[in-house]
Design an enzyme around this catalytic site. Structure first.
Site, PDB file in Angstrom:
ATOM      1  N   GLN A   1      -3.403  -2.450  -7.688  1.00  0.00           N
ATOM      2  CA  GLN A   1      -3.052  -2.993  -6.371  1.00  0.00           C
ATOM      3  C   GLN A   1      -4.279  -3.683  -5.765  1.00  0.00           C
ATOM      4  O   GLN A   1      -5.327  -3.057  -5.577  1.00  0.00           O
ATOM      5  CB  GLN A   1      -2.567  -1.906  -5.408  1.00  0.00           C
ATOM      6  CG  GLN A   1      -1.842  -2.566  -4.224  1.00  0.00           C
ATOM      7  CD  GLN A   1      -1.841  -1.758  -2.947  1.00  0.00           C
ATOM      8  OE1 GLN A   1      -2.879  -1.268  -2.500  1.00  0.00           O
ATOM      9  NE2 GLN A   1      -0.671  -1.610  -2.366  1.00  0.00           N
TER      10      GLN A   1
ATOM     11  N   TYR B   1      -2.246  -5.736   6.864  1.00  0.00           N
ATOM     12  CA  TYR B   1      -3.534  -6.109   6.267  1.00  0.00           C
ATOM     13  C   TYR B   1      -3.558  -7.630   6.016  1.00  0.00           C
ATOM     14  O   TYR B   1      -2.649  -8.340   6.431  1.00  0.00           O
ATOM     15  CB  TYR B   1      -3.808  -5.269   5.013  1.00  0.00           C
ATOM     16  CG  TYR B   1      -4.044  -3.814   5.385  1.00  0.00           C
ATOM     17  CD1 TYR B   1      -5.137  -3.460   6.175  1.00  0.00           C
ATOM     18  CD2 TYR B   1      -3.151  -2.813   5.029  1.00  0.00           C
ATOM     19  CE1 TYR B   1      -5.352  -2.138   6.573  1.00  0.00           C
ATOM     20  CE2 TYR B   1      -3.354  -1.487   5.424  1.00  0.00           C
ATOM     21  CZ  TYR B   1      -4.464  -1.165   6.198  1.00  0.00           C
ATOM     22  OH  TYR B   1      -4.670   0.126   6.597  1.00  0.00           O
TER      23      TYR B   1
ATOM     24  N   ALA C   1       1.344  -5.908   2.886  1.00  0.00           N
ATOM     25  CA  ALA C   1       2.117  -5.117   3.858  1.00  0.00           C
ATOM     26  C   ALA C   1       1.219  -4.562   4.955  1.00  0.00           C
ATOM     27  O   ALA C   1       0.004  -4.775   4.962  1.00  0.00           O
ATOM     28  CB  ALA C   1       2.818  -3.959   3.132  1.00  0.00           C
TER      29      ALA C   1
HETATM   30  C1  PHB Z   1      -4.391   4.740   4.428  1.00  0.00           C
HETATM   31  O1  PHB Z   1      -5.421   4.858   3.797  1.00  0.00           O
HETATM   32  O2  PHB Z   1      -3.977   5.611   5.191  1.00  0.00           O
HETATM   33  C2  PHB Z   1      -3.568   3.551   4.237  1.00  0.00           C
HETATM   34  C3  PHB Z   1      -4.015   2.584   3.384  1.00  0.00           C
HETATM   35  C4  PHB Z   1      -3.261   1.485   3.163  1.00  0.00           C
HETATM   36  C5  PHB Z   1      -2.066   1.347   3.800  1.00  0.00           C
HETATM   37  C6  PHB Z   1      -1.610   2.302   4.664  1.00  0.00           C
HETATM   38  C7  PHB Z   1      -2.376   3.418   4.881  1.00  0.00           C
HETATM   39  O3  PHB Z   1      -1.349   0.290   3.553  1.00  0.00           O
END
Ligand code: PHB
Length: 391
Positions: free
Chosen positions: A116, A198, A195
């Protein structure tokens, strides 16, 4: 058919109720042995971009436990992309070597793993980042304007730097280079984290993306950054190298009520350019996989994504957990869900193709094998310890 149903109760074949989850599935040039996908989960066990060595057995255990495909934790595409200083990347030989050990371990156990790729943009946790003095980057210099209705109590994100066209193009190239590293390391594909608000999602979301050039405005312009990344990866890595895309309605920070796509037509206008650019599968990130996406239909977000595009689609969000599900802290224990008939039925009727399992797999590395064998009474609850340990 009494005979076959008797066989299906045996220890090697899954019971009829969950058997759809354990049929093989193809994405591009990959054949998954079943539909169980380890959802991408941030673990924060890296240093200087290099995963902790414990990651090798952590991922190996989930593959040995029967998962068909692993989506890795988010891998930063550059230093400024990283959420914090504990996020892994591909930027050094040491970082890539550790990932190579992970990939080999997963393959030894008969599993598949995709990387990812994650750029947090204006969602970077500046004070926990490696170079807190550097500005985060994004489509704009501020995630939400203070008077935006979604900016809770004003904007709690520090000012960043709005990327120039040249910087956008350089960032597209960083994604392509990261995807090529993933391919060279031996990953079976990549997933773009597009998503949760970000970087890629900052371009998508009209509440954040206030650009007036070709990267802002209508949905064609707001998807242009992602389209260029997808096309570039396909060109550099080949059409056969699978590219998934994680998208969501909800946005950071904890804006779970946001509906960036108010209706199916808006979702279609968003997904079409991405599908056309060559996306191979969609990961429709929700917190409750069964919730209807829009009024007037029971169809879920993953279901709509598949119906609109015809692409393979993954349901995700509390699969394998029975509750309580509205916990804000990590202290509350969440019970396992022994009844997987609902998600199995969604697979059976082709509403979705893949079953994204997150927290349940942290507590139960062998979740897939246990569910397949009907040993659901042995499943452990999710708790804080599962979150804190890299086991
Ligand atoms: C998290 O680290 O809590 C986190 C990371 C990426 C996401 C959502 C939450 O997309």
């Amino acid at each position: 058919m009494v005979e076959s149903s008797v066989v299906a109760q045996g220890s090697t074949l899954p019971s009829a109720a969950v058997s759809p989850i354990f049929s093989a599935f193809r994405i591009g040039n990959c054949t998954l042995r079943n539909r169980v996908v380890m959802a991408p989960m941030t673990r924060q066990f890296a240093q200087d971009g290099v995963l902790a060595p414990s990651a090798v057995d952590y991922y190996r255990r989930r593959a040995a436990g029967g998962v068909g495909l692993i989506l890795s934790e988010g891998i930063a595409t550059s230093e400024i992309a990283a959420h914090s200083a504990t996020i892994p990347d591909f930027l050094t030989g040491a970082a890539r070597d550790m990932w190579r050990s992970v990939v080999e371990a997963v393959h030894q156990e008969g599993g598949l793993i995709m990387a990812q790729l994650w750029h947090t943009g204006l969602g970077r946790i500046v004070e926990q980042a490696k170079h807190p003095d550097q500005l985060s980057v994004g489509p704009v210099d501020q995630y939400l304007l203070p008077d935006n209705p979604h900016a809770q109590g004003g904007n709690n994100h520090p000012l960043g730097h709005a990327m120039t066209i040249e910087e956008i193009q350089a960032t597209v190239e960083e994604y392509i280079v990261a995807a090529k590293h993933a391919q060279d390391i031996g990953f079976d594909g990549i997933e773009l984290h597009a998503a949760h608000g970000y970087l890629i999602d900052q371009f998508f979301w009209d509440q954040c993306n206030r650009r007036t050039d070709q990267y802002g405005g209508d949905i064609i312009n707001r998807t242009r950054f992602a389209v260029e990344i997808i096309r570039g990866i396909k060109q550099r890595c080949g059409e056969d190298f699978p590219v998934g895309l994680r998208f969501s309605q909800w946005k950071l920070p904890f804006l779970y009520a946001v509906k960036a796509f108010p209706d199916p037509a808006a979702l279609a206008a968003f997904l079409f350019p991405l599908a056309e650019a060559g996306v191979d599968f969609l990961d429709a990130s929700t917190r409750r996989y069964w919730e209807p996406a829009f009024e007037g239909s029971d169809l879920t977000l993953a279901g709509w994504a598949k119906k609109i595009t015809g692409l393979p689609s993954m349901a995700v969000g509390s699969i394998g957990l029975a509750g309580p599900l509205d916990v804000a802290d990590m202290l509350t224990e969440v019970r396992p869900d022994a009844d997987l008939s609902r998600i199995a039925a969604m697979i059976e009727r082709d509403e979705v193709d893949l079953v994204g399992v997150g927290r349940a797999l942290l507590s139960n590395p062998d979740w897939a094998n246990k569910v397949k064998a009907g040993d659901v009474a042995d499943l452990a609850p999710f708790n804080q310890q599962a979150m804190m340990t890299h086991w």
